[in-house]
Design an enzyme around this catalytic site. Structure first.
Site, short mmCIF file in Angstrom:
data_model
loop_
_atom_site.label_atom_id
_atom_site.label_comp_id
_atom_site.label_asym_id
_atom_site.label_seq_id
_atom_site.Cartn_x
_atom_site.Cartn_y
_atom_site.Cartn_z
CE LYS A 43 17.46 -37.00 110.92
NZ LYS A 43 17.56 -38.06 111.94
NE ARG A 85 11.85 -38.94 109.44
CZ ARG A 85 12.18 -37.97 110.31
NH1 ARG A 85 12.79 -36.91 109.93
NH2 ARG A 85 11.89 -38.12 111.57
NE ARG A 92 16.92 -36.51 120.99
CZ ARG A 92 16.66 -36.81 119.73
NH1 ARG A 92 17.30 -36.21 118.76
NH2 ARG A 92 15.77 -37.73 119.45
NE ARG A 150 12.54 -35.75 119.86
CZ ARG A 150 13.07 -35.92 118.64
NH1 ARG A 150 14.05 -35.13 118.24
NH2 ARG A 150 12.64 -36.86 117.84
NE ARG A 189 12.05 -41.12 116.82
CZ ARG A 189 12.89 -40.59 117.71
NH1 ARG A 189 12.75 -40.85 119.00
NH2 ARG A 189 13.85 -39.81 117.33
P1 AP5 Z 1 20.57 -35.52 117.20
O1 AP5 Z 1 21.45 -34.57 116.49
O2 AP5 Z 1 19.47 -34.98 118.03
O3 AP5 Z 1 20.07 -36.66 116.19
P2 AP5 Z 1 18.99 -36.60 115.01
O4 AP5 Z 1 19.57 -37.34 113.86
O5 AP5 Z 1 18.55 -35.19 114.79
O6 AP5 Z 1 17.87 -37.48 115.67
P3 AP5 Z 1 16.29 -37.26 115.81
O7 AP5 Z 1 15.82 -38.19 116.88
O8 AP5 Z 1 15.97 -35.80 115.96
O9 AP5 Z 1 15.81 -37.77 114.45
P4 AP5 Z 1 14.41 -38.14 114.08
O10 AP5 Z 1 14.64 -38.13 112.63
O11 AP5 Z 1 13.84 -39.35 114.64
O12 AP5 Z 1 13.51 -36.98 114.77
P5 AP5 Z 1 12.73 -35.75 114.17
O13 AP5 Z 1 12.69 -34.71 115.21
O14 AP5 Z 1 13.25 -35.40 112.82
O15 AP5 Z 1 21.52 -36.42 118.13
C1 AP5 Z 1 20.95 -37.40 119.02
C2 AP5 Z 1 21.69 -37.38 120.37
O16 AP5 Z 1 23.04 -37.81 120.16
C3 AP5 Z 1 21.81 -35.98 120.99
O17 AP5 Z 1 21.69 -36.13 122.38
C4 AP5 Z 1 23.21 -35.49 120.61
O18 AP5 Z 1 23.76 -34.63 121.60
C5 AP5 Z 1 23.99 -36.82 120.55
N1 AP5 Z 1 25.03 -36.81 119.53
C6 AP5 Z 1 25.00 -36.23 118.30
N2 AP5 Z 1 26.14 -36.47 117.63
C7 AP5 Z 1 26.90 -37.24 118.44
C8 AP5 Z 1 28.20 -37.83 118.32
N3 AP5 Z 1 28.94 -37.66 117.22
N4 AP5 Z 1 28.67 -38.58 119.35
C9 AP5 Z 1 27.92 -38.74 120.46
N5 AP5 Z 1 26.70 -38.21 120.66
C10 AP5 Z 1 26.20 -37.47 119.65
O19 AP5 Z 1 11.29 -36.36 113.96
C11 AP5 Z 1 10.46 -36.71 115.07
C12 AP5 Z 1 9.12 -37.20 114.59
O20 AP5 Z 1 8.47 -36.15 113.84
C13 AP5 Z 1 9.15 -38.40 113.62
O21 AP5 Z 1 9.20 -39.62 114.31
C14 AP5 Z 1 7.84 -38.18 112.84
O22 AP5 Z 1 6.73 -38.60 113.60
C15 AP5 Z 1 7.76 -36.67 112.72
N6 AP5 Z 1 8.41 -36.19 111.47
C16 AP5 Z 1 9.48 -35.33 111.39
N7 AP5 Z 1 9.80 -35.12 110.10
C17 AP5 Z 1 8.94 -35.86 109.35
C18 AP5 Z 1 8.78 -36.06 107.96
N8 AP5 Z 1 9.58 -35.47 107.06
N9 AP5 Z 1 7.78 -36.90 107.55
C19 AP5 Z 1 6.95 -37.49 108.42
N10 AP5 Z 1 7.06 -37.35 109.77
C20 AP5 Z 1 8.03 -36.53 110.23
MG MG Z 2 16.74 -34.16 115.02
#
Ligand code: AP5
Ligand code: MG
Length: 220
Positions: free
Chosen positions: A13, A88, A127, A160, A171
């Site tokens: 994402k 979410r 990552r 992270r 998660r």
């Molecule tokens: P990346 O693009 O970083 O993936 P992502 O989908 O953004 O994954 P996240 O881990 O950021 O999602 P998340 O939803 O758990 O975390 P968030 O920060 O939102 O890609 C991942 C890796 O793969 C990278 O290394 C990239 O280079 C690689 N990659 C990408 N595309 C690729 C491809 N095609 N092929 C190969 N490699 C590839 O949330 C973190 C925490 O914050 C949550 O757990 C929660 O506690 C809190 N939080 C955030 N938002 C909310 C909400 N709305 N409600 C409640 N809690 C929330």
């Molecule tokens: Mg992300």
């Protein structure tokens, strides 16, 4: 254009939202990034969010809903925005609907990215993030030119805290229990566009742009 990226942790994402934000010249609003900044800055919201994030749980709805409502009122969202990681939960999606009515805006597409669990774990474990500008990398699939150093700003890369394997599994469980129901929610609203998250980063970006082609034509 107002868009939502939906998908499990590690689906890509953030990677795709960041590329699309540059292409369409609209902001990427990542609730995860905003919360991590608040944790680093030690604000009251950051202190409250930290224990949830460290354990792999979702932060309470009222915290993130407030963040998004404030952010959507900033001037740079006037010609569009990309929500990355929000909503979410169904309660967050209902709150978003209500705030969009208040702000006279509407979502045009929800891009749902699907990737199998094994690949998600591989992506998350490799990552790395830039500690200064926040750019994301992957040690194998998207490495920086010099190991451990950001290509864009030269700062150090870090892993992270919530990318440890046990936290990652939690998660994923949170995703399937609380976020996956949004696939049906947005299908019923006829907003869902499913994008395979498997392939190279460039291939997926092209698929997303193809999926948005009609809307981009209408908006130009
Ligand atoms: P990346 O693009 O970083 O993936 P992502 O989908 O953004 O994954 P996240 O881990 O950021 O999602 P998340 O939803 O758990 O975390 P968030 O920060 O939102 O890609 C991942 C890796 O793969 C990278 O290394 C990239 O280079 C690689 N990659 C990408 N595309 C690729 C491809 N095609 N092929 C190969 N490699 C590839 O949330 C973190 C925490 O914050 C949550 O757990 C929660 O506690 C809190 N939080 C955030 N938002 C909310 C909400 N709305 N409600 C409640 N809690 C929330
Ligand atoms: Mg992300």
């Amino acid at each position: 254009m107002n868009l939502i990226f939906l998908g499990p942790p590690g689906a890509g994402k953030g990677t795709q939202a960041s590329l699309l934000s540059k292409t369409l010249n609209i902001p990427q609003i990542s609730t995860g990034d905003i919360l991590r900044s608040a944790v680093r800055a030690g604000t009251p919201m950051g202190v409250r969010a930290k224990s949830f994030m460290d354990s792999g749980s979702l932060v309470p709805d009222e915290v993130v809903v407030g963040i998004v409502e404030e952010r959507l009122q900033e001037a740079d969202c006037s010609s569009g925005f990309i929500l990355d990681g929000f909503p979410r939960t169904v309660a967050q999606a209902d709150a978003l609907d209500a705030m969009l009515v208040r702000l006279c805006k509407q979502i045009e597409h929800v891009l749902s990215m699907s990737v199998d669990d094994e690949e998600l774990l591989t992506r998350i474990s490799g990552r790395r993030m830039c500690e200064k500008c926040g750019k994301g990398y992957h040690t194998l699939f998207d490495p920086p030119k010099v190991a451990g150093i950001c290509d864009l700003c030269g700062a150090s890369l870090y892993q992270r805290d919530d990318d440890k394997i046990e936290t990652m599994r939690k998660r994923l469980v949170e995703y399937y229990n609380k976020t996956a129901p949004l696939i049906d929610y947005y299908t019923e609203k006829k907003l869902l566009c499913t994008i395979s998250g498997v392939g190279t980063i460039d291939e997926i970006q092209s698929n997303i742009l193809r999926g948005l082609e009609g809307s981009l034509r209408d908006n130009s």
